[in-house]
Design a protein around this motif. Structure first.
Motif: not given
Length: 125
Positions: A32-37, A52-56, A105-107, A111-116
């Motif tokens: 997803f990130v690669v596609a957006v970029v 998807p990061l929450y799912g991971a 915890k997963s959320l 969220g933190l990774v998506a924010l980063a």
């Protein structure tokens, strides 16, 4: 392996399924990130990587902690001998409290990774 309310509700086979969920979700987040970029979508869309990061994170935490959030929600466990019901109300309550903590915890991790990722993308532009 033995069922322990609020501690362990899945065995090795179920743990592997949760790990696979985490790996597939992580790959989906990367794609997803690669596609957006690559398509040059607005940078704010990178925030959607939280899903998807929450799912991971959820897959990884369920694997590591031997605990399935979904099983806790429906009141079952499977530590290797097949799916069985949780009949004790106190055990069910302990499982559901643990499920809420794992969800939060997963959320938070997602969220933190998506924010980063979003922060790096904004700075890099």
């Amino acid at each position: 392996m033995e069922y322990q309310p609020g501690v362990c509700n899945i065995g090795p086979a179920q743990r592997r399924r949760r790990l696979l969920l985490g790996v597939v979700s992580l790959l989906a987040a990367v794609a997803f990130v690669v596609a957006v970029v690559a398509v040059d979508l607005p940078r704010w869309t990178l925030a959607l990587a939280v899903f998807p990061l929450y799912g991971a994170a959820m897959g990884y935490f369920q694997y590591r902690e031997r605990f399935c959030v979904g099983f806790a929600g429906i009141g079952v466990f499977d530590v290797g001998g097949g799916t069985e019901r949780v009949d004790d109300p106190a055990a069910l309550a302990a499982d559901r409290r643990r499920a809420v903590r794992l969800n939060l915890k997963s959320l938070a991790v997602g969220g933190l990774v998506a924010l980063a990722i979003y922060g790096v993308a904004v700075v890099a532009v």
